[in-house]
Design an enzyme around this catalytic site. Sequence first.
Site, short mmCIF file in Angstrom:
data_model
loop_
_atom_site.label_atom_id
_atom_site.label_comp_id
_atom_site.label_asym_id
_atom_site.label_seq_id
_atom_site.Cartn_x
_atom_site.Cartn_y
_atom_site.Cartn_z
N GLN A 186 -79.57 -32.92 -30.06
CA GLN A 186 -79.12 -33.27 -28.72
C GLN A 186 -79.87 -34.50 -28.21
O GLN A 186 -79.26 -35.43 -27.68
CB GLN A 186 -79.37 -32.09 -27.77
CG GLN A 186 -78.61 -32.18 -26.47
CD GLN A 186 -77.13 -32.33 -26.72
OE1 GLN A 186 -76.56 -33.36 -26.38
NE2 GLN A 186 -76.50 -31.36 -27.35
N HIS A 233 -79.00 -38.30 -29.00
CA HIS A 233 -77.85 -39.01 -28.42
C HIS A 233 -78.31 -40.18 -27.55
O HIS A 233 -77.89 -41.31 -27.74
CB HIS A 233 -77.01 -38.06 -27.56
CG HIS A 233 -75.97 -37.34 -28.35
ND1 HIS A 233 -74.92 -38.00 -28.94
CD2 HIS A 233 -75.83 -36.03 -28.67
CE1 HIS A 233 -74.16 -37.10 -29.58
NE2 HIS A 233 -74.70 -35.91 -29.45
N GLU A 280 -73.60 -27.35 -21.17
CA GLU A 280 -72.49 -27.87 -21.98
C GLU A 280 -72.43 -27.12 -23.32
O GLU A 280 -71.38 -26.63 -23.72
CB GLU A 280 -72.75 -29.37 -22.22
CG GLU A 280 -71.66 -30.07 -22.99
CD GLU A 280 -72.04 -31.48 -23.38
OE1 GLU A 280 -73.25 -31.84 -23.28
OE2 GLU A 280 -71.15 -32.24 -23.81
N HIS A 281 -73.57 -27.05 -24.02
CA HIS A 281 -73.67 -26.32 -25.28
C HIS A 281 -74.70 -25.22 -25.12
O HIS A 281 -75.83 -25.49 -24.72
CB HIS A 281 -74.14 -27.21 -26.43
CG HIS A 281 -73.35 -28.46 -26.62
ND1 HIS A 281 -73.72 -29.67 -26.05
CD2 HIS A 281 -72.21 -28.70 -27.31
CE1 HIS A 281 -72.83 -30.60 -26.39
NE2 HIS A 281 -71.90 -30.06 -27.14
N ASP A 306 -69.75 -30.09 -33.21
CA ASP A 306 -69.57 -31.50 -32.83
C ASP A 306 -68.56 -32.20 -33.73
O ASP A 306 -67.87 -33.12 -33.31
CB ASP A 306 -70.91 -32.26 -32.93
CG ASP A 306 -71.86 -31.90 -31.81
OD1 ASP A 306 -71.39 -31.34 -30.80
OD2 ASP A 306 -73.07 -32.18 -31.96
#
Lengths: 433, 433
Positions: free
Chosen positions: B264, B267, B332-333, B366
Site C-alpha cells: 500500500q 503507491h 478501502e481495503h 489489485d
Amino acid sequence: MSKPLISRLSSDDVDFKSDLEALLAFESALDSGVQKAVSEIIADVRVRGDAAVLELTRRFDGARADSMAALEIPQADLQAALEGLASEQRAALEMACKRVRDYHERQIQPDWEMQEANGTRLGQRVTPLDRVGIYVPGGKASYPSSVLMNAMPAKVAGVQEIIMVTPTPEGERNPLVLAAAALAGVDRVFTIGGAQAVAALAYGTESIPAVDKIVGPGNAYVAEAKRRVFGRVGIDMVAGPSEVLVISDGSGDPDWVAMDLFAQAEHDEKAQSILLCPDAAYLARVEESITRLLATMPRADIIRTSLADRGALIHVRDMDEACEIANYIAAEHLELSVEDPEALLPKIRHAGAIFVGHWSVEALGDYCAGPNHVLPTGRSARFSSPLGVYDFQKRTSVIRISRQGAAELAPVAATLAYGEGLQAHARSAEYRK
Amino acid sequence: MSKPLISRLSSDDVDFKSDLEALLAFESALDSGVQKAVSEIIADVRVRGDAAVLELTRRFDGARADSMAALEIPQADLQAALEGLASEQRAALEMACKRVRDYHERQIQPDWEMQEANGTRLGQRVTPLDRVGIYVPGGKASYPSSVLMNAMPAKVAGVQEIIMVTPTPEGERNPLVLAAAALAGVDRVFTIGGAQAVAALAYGTESIPAVDKIVGPGNAYVAEAKRRVFGRVGIDMVAGPSEVLVISDGSGDPDWVAMDLFAQAEHDEKAQSILLCPDAAYLARVEESITRLLATMPRADIIRTSLADRGALIHVRDMDEACEIANYIAAEHLELSVEDPEALLPKIRHAGAIFVGHWSVEALGDYCAGPNHVLPTGRSARFSSPLGVYDFQKRTSVIRISRQGAAELAPVAATLAYGEGLQAHARSAEYRK
C-alpha cells in the site's frame, strides 16, 4: 403581437437543433457570493457546532429558540400531527406510504457469490448506510409527498437512523410534513435549514449526529453546501427544475394533455413542459385547451410564466423522430400519451420515469403509484436513476482466495505488478505462492 | 531520537480517539488557484473546442501535434502494442481481463415488474449509458490494470462507446496501457489530459464526442474539473489516497503483513497502511519485519515516508474492538489476516473490499482476482461502493396504470395534491377517474 402562451417549434425548422438546445439550456450560475457565504457557514459550523447553528437559524429563519433542544421536534409532536389529520388525508397518506414501501421493497439487492473449483470464492455484500439526513425545504416547496419519497427508500434499505432537517421560518410548522415524517418512521427532526443544516449533518455538532449521506432538494445555498460536503458524506444529485415531456400521436383528450403540462408548470416558473406530436391539428387543439383552461387555474401566474419561458409544443415528422428527440432530452418524466405505447417503449433509452399510455399520468406517480418521484432532471437521466433503495445501501467486495487459488493467481499478479514497477505488490503476491 | 519507522498507538491511550482521527485526517485543501485555473480552462474548451484543447496540450504536455487528429491513437497502434507484449505479460493481462469480466458479469441487474390485480404494472428498466469517458493518468501513475478495471465494467454494462483520455507528456506512450485498452475494447484513445481533457469529454469538441459519464483518477486539476462538470455528466467518486487496514490476531507470518503494508505504502507518500492487533508481541515482530525488509525494496523512500507520515501499528483490546475500529475507519481495503476470518466477517459493516484470511491478499485483488480495484477511499465506504457495472447503467421507472387502477389512485393523488396546494396535479389525476 404579444408573446404566445407557449412556443411552437417544428423539427423541420432550419434552426431546430439549436432552438431545442436553447429551450433545454439551464445552468444555475455559480454565484460567487453564494459560494463564499456557504464556505464561511460550513467553516463556522465545523468550529462552533451547536452555537453556530443556533445563531444562524436565529438570523436566517427568525427562530426564537435559545437552545438546540428547542429546535428539535419531539416524536410526540410528529405523532400528534399524524393524529390531527383529517381522516381522508390520513388515509391518502397511508395508502401512498404503503404503495411506496411495496414498490421499493422490490429494489432490495441480494448478496451474491461465485465459487471456483479450487475453493476460491468471490462475491459482493450489500449493506445499509448507518445514518442518513433528509433535507426538506420549508415554505411553499414543503411537500409531505417528498418526505415519504426520501425517507421510505432509506427505511426499506435498513438505515438505522433517519435525521430530517426542515427550516420553519418564523416558527411555522407544516403539519402534513410532520405527519409524513411520523408515518415514514423518521427518527429525529430538527427545524433547521440552509447551508448550516447541511454542514451540521455532514460534520455533526454536540446535538446533531453526523450522517453518512444527505438527500433532498433545497435552494442555491443548500445545493452549494451539498457540493462542498460531497466526499465527506454522500449526496444525491443536485436537482434542477422539474420537467415533463409528453409524446402524443394525436389520440386522447387534448384537455388531459394540457392539464398534464400545467401540472408540471405549476411547480415553479422554471419548470419545463414540452409536447411532441406529429399531428399539427392536435397541437392546435392542445393550444386551445391551454388557453381555455389556464384561466381556471389558481396558480395561473406561475403556469403562464413557466409555459411562456420554458414550454414548447413541437411538431415532429413521425413517432420515430419523437423518440429520438426524447432520447436527446432524457426527460425526468416522459408520458407516452398514445394508442399503442408498447410499440414506442423499446425505442426509449433515456428517461427518469416513463408513464405508459393515457391512464398513466405523472400526477399519480408523483403521489401514490409507488415508484419514487425524486428523479434525474436536466438531461441527467442519461446517466442517473430515480432515488431508490440502492442509494441507501453500498456494496463491499468479499474476496476469499484459497491456498490453491493464491498459488495460481500469484504469478499473474506478480507479472503485472513488476510491469507497473510496484515490487512490494509483486512480493506480497509471491509470498502466497 | 529519530522519528520511528511507523507510529505505535494503543486503544488504551487516553487520547486514542483523537489520535486516530488525526491519523485518518486527509482533506485535500481547496486550492483557489486550482479552482480559478480549472474554471478558465473549462470555459475556454467550451468556447473554442479543439483549438483550446490543442493549445493547452501543447502548453502543459509539450505535445508537438498540429491537429487534434495527431492526438488520437489509432486502433492499429493499440493492437500493435498488444501484439508487441512479451508473451508472459500478454497472458497475465488476458487472464486478468477474463477474470474481471467474469466477476462483473454477475453485477448485471435485471429489469423487474410487479403486477396488480387491476392490471396496473409497475417496474424498473435497467439500461446502459450511451458513451463514457475514462481518464487514465500519465507518468508514474499510469497503470494498465486501472485501464481494465475502469473499462471492463462499462463494457459488461453494454456501453456502446468508450473514450479513453491519457496525457503523454513529451509524447511518451506506455505500451502496457495501450495494450490494456486494446484488450478491454476501448473504442477511441486521445493523448490529452488535465482539466482540458475533462472539459472536452463533458462538453464535446469538433473531434471529441461528449460523453455521459467520466470515471478514473487524476491530479488536483482533474479532480476539480470533475467536480465542476458534475451534473452535466456523471462522475465517479473523487478518489483520495489509497489505504489498507489489516486486522491480525497474531497468527501468520509477520513478513507477509509487513509486505502487505509496504504494497500500500509504495503507491505514494500519502497512501495509508494500518495494522490492528491485540497481540503486542506480534506487533513488535511486524515492526522488526518492516525494519528488516524495508532496505530490500526498490521504492523504499516512498514506503518510508508513507509509513512514517500516515502508517500505524495499533494495539487493540480484542478482536471485537478491532472490528469496531475497522467500521469507524471504513477502509478501502480490509485484510482479515486471522485464523478464523468467518467469525469476524459478520461484524464488519463498512469496507470497500474485504480480503478474507491469510491467502486473500490485496495484491491479488489489485490485479487479477476479478473484483474491481477502484474502491471508496477516505472513509467513503460508509456510503459508497466499488466501481461496478451499476456505475455504467441507470434505471428508469416504468409505470403502466390500468383504467381501473387510475380510478382507484386518482382520488388519493388528488387529496394529497390539494393538500400541497397543487391544483393542476389534482385535476390532471381527476381527469383519469
